[in-house]
Design an enzyme around this catalytic site. Structure first.
Site, short mmCIF file in Angstrom:
data_model
loop_
_atom_site.label_atom_id
_atom_site.label_comp_id
_atom_site.label_asym_id
_atom_site.label_seq_id
_atom_site.Cartn_x
_atom_site.Cartn_y
_atom_site.Cartn_z
CG ASP A 1 68.36 53.81 -0.52
OD1 ASP A 1 68.75 54.76 -1.27
OD2 ASP A 1 68.83 52.68 -0.27
CG HIS B 1 72.47 49.97 4.75
ND1 HIS B 1 73.90 49.81 5.04
CD2 HIS B 1 72.44 50.96 3.98
CE1 HIS B 1 74.41 50.52 4.13
NE2 HIS B 1 73.66 51.23 3.61
#
Length: 381
Positions: free
Chosen positions: A320, A268
């Site tokens: 995700d 991330h």
């Protein structure tokens, strides 16, 4: 004159992509990427996703505190879910191969024409627009999803939560409690995430004193970009590819790493450790899987990929990675995943706009000029 000779006053230090630059003050969200911390208005995201609900979190983001029993907005949102027939008729004429995010952007723009307060900018009218957008966007999304499959839209109910009503409008069937709980947690986890690209875009537009619809359309446009939204769609396509091939997750990871291909759903931009939202969704995935016959397959695939990436690269799964199979099990088409992101994030976007307008100042950064200087038209004669 060379760029290096430009006076120092025009050569102030800048950071590519504005990474880490403090652009404004906000009391809405706190993120510590090094520790894996995400906080909405003082509350840890794990606590909110597990013990609260989307409607209460929306109230928290807008008002700075959780609602007491007399401040619940469930009924307000439920009463605002219907969208004009003219909007539905327009959307029903679209070809079925439409891009969901582009069409949602158009749908939101259409809604502005039927909102009598669209260009009114009082604090109360802006709050009412935040309520209407939060209530109507799920109706837009389900109408588009059903149109994709040649089905008529299902009218929203004036009862039930946002998650429950969305799943009902999507299928016409009563959703089970675990499915409702999973989608509700997804919406809470995606409701807000600081000054990301789409939120910043919304605040920049809002800072010009444009209207809320214009700012939200700009945010949707930013989220549509491949470097912002859509990662969970690519995760699901990867998982479906892996399922179809029958390749072991460990072999899949090693092959991708050897060819220097990116494996979606890991790492991330902000979090340098575990994404706190990922662990909540991992638990939701397992819970949802207890009621889904083919769940063991998805759990095995996700576990194998996650374990191997951690062992080989020391990179953890992000939000995700686990949201993709959850949305798949809820019966949502992969290319619609980013629209579900919008369904949650609309609360954060509108909260930031309400905050921006409390003490507005035009957002006007500068660029460091790197072009030529001292050119003369006579040189071209």
């Amino acid at each position: 004159m060379n760029p290096s000779e430009i006076p120092q006053t025009n050569q102030e230090r800048h950071v590519k992509g504005l990474e880490g630059v403090i652009a404004l003050n906000s009391s809405i969200c706190y993120i510590d990427g090094g520790k894996g911390t995400l906080v909405y208005r003082g509350y840890a995201i794990e606590d909110l996703a597990t013990h609260s609900n989307f409607e209460d979190v929306a109230y928290l983001l807008w008002h700075g505190q959780l609602p007491n029993p007399d401040q619940q907005i469930h009924g307000q949102l439920a009463s605002l879910r219907s969208i004009p027939e003219e909007v539905l008729n327009f959307l029903s004429q679209l070809p079925r191969h439409f891009d969901p995010m582009a069409t949602l952007r158009t749908g939101i723009s259409l809604l502005s024409h039927y909102d009598p307060e669209s260009n009114t900018s009082t604090p109360e009218s802006n709050y009412q627009k935040a309520l209407r957008l939060t209530a109507q966007i799920p109706t837009l999304i389900t109408a588009l999803a059903r149109h994709r499959h040649g089905k008529s839209p299902i009218a929203p109910r004036t009862t039930g939560s946002t998650a429950e009503n969305f799943l009902y409008m999507l299928t016409g069937e009563e959703p089970n409690p675990t499915a409702i709980k999973s989608l509700d947690a997804f919406l809470v986890l995606h409701a807000e995430h600081g000054l990301n690209a789409s939120t910043f875009a919304a605040r920049v537009i809002g800072a010009t004193l444009s209207d809320m619809y214009s700012a939200i359309i700009g945010a949707v446009g930013a989220l549509k970009g491949a470097l912002h939204g859509g990662a969970n769609t690519r995760v699901m396509l990867m998982l479906l590819e892996l399922q179809k091939s029958g390749e072991a997750p460990e072999e899949f990871v090693m092959r991708k790493l050897a060819s220097k291909e990116r494996i979606m759903g890991f790492g991330h931009r902000v979090y340098k450790t575990l994404d706190p939202r990922a662990d909540v969704l991992r638990k939701m995935l397992i819970e949802l899987g207890d009621q889904t016959p083919d769940m063991k397959l998805w759990i095995d695939l996700c576990s194998g990929l996650s374990r191997t990436m951690d062992e080989q690269k020391g990179i953890r799964a992000n939000v995700d990675f686990y949201s993709a199979p959850i949305l798949h099990l809820l019966g949502i088409d992969p290319d619609f995943y980013t629209t579900i992101f919008v369904m949650g994030r609309i609360t954060g976007w509108t909260a930031h706009l309400l905050e921006q307008w409390e003490d507005n100042r035009l957002i006007r950064p500068r660029a460091a000029y790197t072009g030529p200087m001292g050119l003369n038209l006579s040189d071209h004669q």
